[in-house]
Structures are given as structure tokens and as C-alpha cells.
Scaffold this motif. Structure first.
Motif, PDB file in Angstrom:
ATOM      1  N   VAL A   1       0.885  -1.312  -0.126  1.00  0.00           N
ATOM      2  CA  VAL A   1       0.043  -0.282  -0.002  1.00  0.00           C
ATOM      3  C   VAL A   1       1.204   0.864  -0.564  1.00  0.00           C
ATOM      4  N   VAL A   2       1.110   2.055  -1.114  1.00  0.00           N
ATOM      5  CA  VAL A   2       1.644   3.072  -1.692  1.00  0.00           C
ATOM      6  C   VAL A   2       0.717   4.483  -1.233  1.00  0.00           C
ATOM      7  N   VAL A   3       1.205   5.895  -1.450  1.00  0.00           N
ATOM      8  CA  VAL A   3       0.816   6.690  -1.655  1.00  0.00           C
ATOM      9  C   VAL A   3       1.411   7.108  -3.043  1.00  0.00           C
ATOM     10  N   PRO A   4       1.189   6.376  -4.237  1.00  0.00           N
ATOM     11  CA  PRO A   4       1.185   6.979  -4.830  1.00  0.00           C
ATOM     12  C   PRO A   4       2.429   8.524  -5.742  1.00  0.00           C
ATOM     13  N   PHE A   5       3.255   8.142  -6.033  1.00  0.00           N
ATOM     14  CA  PHE A   5       4.145   9.137  -6.480  1.00  0.00           C
ATOM     15  C   PHE A   5       3.240  10.428  -7.145  1.00  0.00           C
ATOM     16  N   TRP A   6       2.255  10.039  -7.890  1.00  0.00           N
ATOM     17  CA  TRP A   6       1.910  10.917  -8.595  1.00  0.00           C
ATOM     18  C   TRP A   6       0.577  11.080  -8.389  1.00  0.00           C
ATOM     19  N   ALA A   7      -0.133  10.943  -6.746  1.00  0.00           N
ATOM     20  CA  ALA A   7      -0.905  10.562  -6.319  1.00  0.00           C
ATOM     21  C   ALA A   7      -2.271  12.407  -6.651  1.00  0.00           C
ATOM     22  N   ALA A   8      -3.441  12.747  -6.944  1.00  0.00           N
ATOM     23  CA  ALA A   8      -3.914  13.632  -7.307  1.00  0.00           C
ATOM     24  C   ALA A   8      -4.929  14.086  -5.955  1.00  0.00           C
ATOM     25  N   TRP A   9      -5.372  12.982  -5.628  1.00  0.00           N
ATOM     26  CA  TRP A   9      -6.447  13.345  -4.075  1.00  0.00           C
ATOM     27  C   TRP A   9      -5.375  13.446  -3.138  1.00  0.00           C
ATOM     28  N   PRO A  10      -6.610  13.956  -2.058  1.00  0.00           N
ATOM     29  CA  PRO A  10      -4.859  14.144  -0.776  1.00  0.00           C
ATOM     30  C   PRO A  10      -4.425  13.397  -0.244  1.00  0.00           C
ATOM     31  N   PHE A  11      -4.848  12.053  -0.180  1.00  0.00           N
ATOM     32  CA  PHE A  11      -4.309  10.362   0.905  1.00  0.00           C
ATOM     33  C   PHE A  11      -5.257   9.678  -0.187  1.00  0.00           C
ATOM     34  N   GLU A  12      -4.182   9.887  -1.641  1.00  0.00           N
ATOM     35  CA  GLU A  12      -4.794   8.852  -1.957  1.00  0.00           C
ATOM     36  C   GLU A  12      -4.258   7.414  -2.046  1.00  0.00           C
ATOM     37  N   THR A  13      -4.393   6.212  -2.552  1.00  0.00           N
ATOM     38  CA  THR A  13      -3.127   5.079  -2.360  1.00  0.00           C
ATOM     39  C   THR A  13      -4.052   3.990  -3.514  1.00  0.00           C
ATOM     40  N   LEU A  14      -2.318   3.185  -3.825  1.00  0.00           N
ATOM     41  CA  LEU A  14      -2.407   2.121  -4.565  1.00  0.00           C
ATOM     42  C   LEU A  14      -2.203   0.848  -3.554  1.00  0.00           C
ATOM     43  N   LEU A  15      -2.710   0.231  -3.673  1.00  0.00           N
ATOM     44  CA  LEU A  15      -3.099  -1.194  -3.329  1.00  0.00           C
ATOM     45  C   LEU A  15      -2.406  -2.275  -4.605  1.00  0.00           C
ATOM     46  N   ILE A  16      -0.559  -2.794  -4.576  1.00  0.00           N
ATOM     47  CA  ILE A  16      -0.249  -3.174  -6.272  1.00  0.00           C
ATOM     48  C   ILE A  16      -0.416  -4.821  -5.273  1.00  0.00           C
ATOM     49  N   SER A  17       0.079  -5.456  -6.080  1.00  0.00           N
ATOM     50  CA  SER A  17       0.118  -6.955  -5.918  1.00  0.00           C
ATOM     51  C   SER A  17       1.632  -6.694  -5.991  1.00  0.00           C
ATOM     52  N   LEU A  18       2.063  -7.656  -5.240  1.00  0.00           N
ATOM     53  CA  LEU A  18       3.288  -7.369  -5.210  1.00  0.00           C
ATOM     54  C   LEU A  18       4.389  -8.891  -6.223  1.00  0.00           C
ATOM     55  N   ASP A  19       3.202 -10.474  -6.068  1.00  0.00           N
ATOM     56  CA  ASP A  19       3.231 -11.182  -7.201  1.00  0.00           C
ATOM     57  C   ASP A  19       2.494 -10.836  -8.730  1.00  0.00           C
ATOM     58  N   ASP A  20       2.729 -11.935  -9.480  1.00  0.00           N
ATOM     59  CA  ASP A  20       2.399 -11.900 -10.719  1.00  0.00           C
ATOM     60  C   ASP A  20       1.489 -12.181 -10.652  1.00  0.00           C
ATOM     61  N   ILE A  21       0.321 -11.236 -10.572  1.00  0.00           N
ATOM     62  CA  ILE A  21      -0.573 -11.988 -11.048  1.00  0.00           C
ATOM     63  C   ILE A  21      -1.403 -10.384 -11.505  1.00  0.00           C
ATOM     64  N   GLN A  22      -2.832 -11.037 -12.514  1.00  0.00           N
ATOM     65  CA  GLN A  22      -3.055 -10.226 -13.231  1.00  0.00           C
ATOM     66  C   GLN A  22      -4.382  -9.568 -13.555  1.00  0.00           C
ATOM     67  N   HIS A  23      -4.981 -10.541 -12.690  1.00  0.00           N
ATOM     68  CA  HIS A  23      -6.500 -10.130 -11.976  1.00  0.00           C
ATOM     69  C   HIS A  23      -6.728 -10.868 -11.279  1.00  0.00           C
ATOM     70  N   ILE A  24      -8.121 -10.722 -10.046  1.00  0.00           N
ATOM     71  CA  ILE A  24      -8.646 -11.541  -9.051  1.00  0.00           C
ATOM     72  C   ILE A  24      -8.463 -12.494  -9.045  1.00  0.00           C
ATOM     73  N   GLY A  25      -9.027 -12.964 -10.299  1.00  0.00           N
ATOM     74  CA  GLY A  25      -9.547 -14.455 -10.399  1.00  0.00           C
ATOM     75  C   GLY A  25      -8.311 -15.615 -10.267  1.00  0.00           C
ATOM     76  N   GLN A  26      -7.222 -14.928 -10.008  1.00  0.00           N
ATOM     77  CA  GLN A  26      -5.800 -16.006 -10.065  1.00  0.00           C
ATOM     78  C   GLN A  26      -5.772 -15.671  -8.528  1.00  0.00           C
ATOM     79  N   LEU A  27      -5.602 -14.947  -7.357  1.00  0.00           N
ATOM     80  CA  LEU A  27      -5.281 -15.304  -5.862  1.00  0.00           C
ATOM     81  C   LEU A  27      -5.775 -16.555  -5.297  1.00  0.00           C
TER      82      LEU A  27
END
Length: 342
Positions: free
Chosen positions: A217-243
Motif C-alpha cells: 500500500v503506497v501513496v503513489p508518487f503521482w497521487a492527485a487526491w489528498p490521501f490517495e493510495t495504490l494497493l499493488i500485488s507484489l506477485d505476478d498476478i493479473q486479475h483477482i481470479g488468480q489469487l
């Protein structure tokens, strides 16, 4: 430079758009609009709520007495399944027929519990349902949008904790843009854009809010909203069906900690729009990485909202709070929900 306490622009590599950052504006006095604080004392069951277990919805259907999650076809969906097909490629009046499905997903049978107030078991049940719905809809549709609007100031018409799932065969504009940018990065570098980005953020640490074995979970470098965050899979996962089960359980932890921290920033039920970005379902996309965006509007308090108006609408996104400062505030927020101390 780590502090970025000067006027500058940042580029969002997922969209190609730029954001103007003006940190000196944080010192200006605030005489703008404030929002009222939502009622924090809801009952566990509301007899008039169309989403509570056992209640009747607008179309006359009765909800089951569900224990965890409940999904039903949106009674007022923006997409419908239609047979007619029409399109026009006129450069000024281009249009095409589209069809799809809209579903509502109740996160909990308890009317007063939002995501940060759910247990890890309950959050895992939410993720299980997201996955089940994705796999079912992906058999028919190319683009699956899973999202939540939390809070009345985000246009949420029902306080009962719920999200939505829209599915259709056209690529939505945001997915199409991210698909193009991620593909171009992969073709140039031979690696996933978000995989590289996640590793850079884990190394720098200044914008990281939370990380575990499978999620960042990171506040992305390019965040536009005040407390915008980006939640990223650290694994090679393309979609939620693969979890896998482990990835879902660690995702529940990440969601719980992030949303608790949000609520604790201003001691309120923190509003946001969030959604998952999955790879299109019609082909293999090794350049994609599963991720979710959180766009919260609160700026200075529980009642002061960031509005995207004026320059943001006519020029480009602009923010006063740097991503690094926003990350520090979220990092410092407690992981124990503020309501437990009441």
C-alpha cells in the motif's frame, strides 16, 4: 530530492497524465466549503434498509438472511443486457451500443459495519466473493469493474456497507489507458511497470503505508487526491481470479490496516471511491499487475473536502499536500480503530 517542497509536476505512468503539486498552498487560510459529518451511530439492522438481511428491496424481492456477503442484480443498473447492436464512426458523433451487467454486493449483514470494522475472517469472505463474481462474469465479459463508493459525500445512497460490480465487453476508458501504458512499458523494458514501481517504492520507503509478503500500500508518487493510495500485488498476478488463499488472507490484512488508518486520520468514517483494476479477460497480458485505487476526498479534516474544480477540470489535476507528507500522516495513524477507544 526527497522533500519536494517546491512547485512541480509529476507524471502518472499508468495514464500518462500530469499532476501539478503546490505544497506552499497548505499554509493558506481555509474559508471554503465544509461537509457535515455522517452519523456514526447506526443500528446493526435497519428495517427500512433495502440491503439488510430479510428486508424487501424496491423491486419486491426479499433479501436472504445472509451471514457474510450477499450479491444481487442492481435494481437500477447503468448497464443492461441488450441484443441490438449499432455503431457509428462519425468523427463528431461516434457512438456504439453496449451491454453488460451491474451487481450490488453487500459486504456484511450488519448495517453499521464498514470495511475497517470487519474482522479478517469477514474481510476474507468479501475477497472470496469478489473472486467468485469475477470468475463468473469473466466467462462472458472482457472488462470487470469491482468498486466501492463509501460515504454520502461520494454519492453513496445507502449507508449499509456495500460495493458494486459492473461487467461489459468494451474496455472502460481508465482500463484502456492503463492497458496501453503498461503494454508500452513492457515492450520497452521487458518488465511489468507496476512490478518495477513497487520495488522502487519498497526501496525508497518514503511513500509506503503498509507492506506484507504479497501486498504493498503506497501513496503513489503521482497521487492527485489528498490521501490517495495504490494497493499493488507484489506477485505476478493479473486479475483477482488468480489469487491463492494465502494471497487473499494477506490482502484482508492490507485492506483492514489501510481502511483503519483512513478512519483514524480524522476520527471519522473516511469516505472514498475505490476499485480494482484487473487485466482485460480476452487474452494473456504479462505486462499487467493487479492493483486497486483508493481516491478519498478529505483534505484538512472530517468536514473539509478536496473539490476537483476550476484548474483541475480545465487544466490538469493539482494538489497541495505532497504524496510524501500524506504518506507520513497515514504511516503515523494507529492500526487500532478509533471507535474502540470510545
Amino acid at each position: 530530492m526527497d522533500t519536494f517542497e517546491f512547485t512541480h509536476r509529476r507524471r502518472n505512468p499508468l495514464t500518462g497524465k500530469w499532476i501539478l503539486v503546490s505544497p506552499h498552498r497548505n499554509n493558506r487560510p481555509w474559508l471554503g466549503a465544509t461537509e457535515s459529518v455522517a452519523n456514526d451511530t447506526l443500528a446493526a439492522h435497519d428495517p427500512s434498509c433495502p440491503l439488510c438481511p430479510g428486508n424487501t428491496r424496491a423491486n419486491g424481492e426479499v433479501n436472504p438472511v445472509y451471514s457474510y456477503t450477499h450479491v444481487f442484480k442492481n435494481d437500477f443498473g447503468a448497464l443492461t443486457q441488450q441484443e441490438v447492436s449499432e455503431e457509428a464512426n462519425d468523427p463528431l458523433f461516434a457512438h456504439e451500443t453496449t451491454s453488460g451487467e451491474c451487481r450490488v454486493m453487500c459486504f456484511s449483514p450488519e448495517h453499521h459495519k464498514t470495511l475497517p470494522e470487519l474482522s479478517l475472517t469477514e474481510l476474507t469472505a468479501v475477497i472470496d466473493t469478489w473472486q467468485q463474481q469475477y470468475l463468473e462474469l469473466a466467462m462472458q465479459y472482457k472488462c470487470i469493474q469491482i468498486f466501492e463508493n463509501k460515504g454520502a459525500i461520494m454519492g453513496c445512497s445507502q449507508p449499509h456497507p456495500h460495493g458494486q460490480i459492473w461487467a461489459h465487453n468494451h474496455l472502460s476508458t481508465e482500463i484502456s489507458t492503463e492497458d496501453t501504458e503498461q503494454r508500452a512499458y513492457f515492450q520497452q523494458h521487458g518488465r511489468s511497470l507496476l512490478a518495477d514501481y513497487a520495488q522502487r517504492e519498497l526501496t525508497q520507503k518514503s511513500r509506503v503505508v503498509f507492506a506484507n509478503a504479497h501486498w504493498l500500500v503506497v501513496v503513489p508518487f503521482w497521487a492527485a487526491w489528498p490521501f490517495e493510495t495504490l494497493l499493488i500485488s507484489l506477485d505476478d498476478i493479473q486479475h483477482i481470479g488468480q489469487l491463492s488463499q494465502e494471497q487473499k488472507e494477506t490482502l484482508a490484512e492490507a485492506l483492514q490496516i489501510l481502511t483503519i488508518k483512513y478512519d483514524n486520520v480524522f476520527n471519522c468514517s473516511f469516505p472514498y471511491s475505490m476499485g480494482w483494476h484487473n487485466a482485460p479477460t480476452d487474452s494473456e497480458q504479462p505486462y499487467w499487475r493487479l492493483h486497486a485505487h483508493f481516491y478519498p476526498p478529505l483534505l484538512r479534516s472530517a468536514t473539509v473536502k478536496k473539490h476537483m474544480v476550476g484548474y483541475e477540470m480545465l487544466g490538469e489535476s493539482q494538489r497541495d499536500l505532497t504524496a510524501e507528507t500524506a504518506a507520513q500522516i497515514l504511516q503515523a495513524a494507529s492500526v487500532e480503530h478509533y471507535k474502540k477507544n470510545k
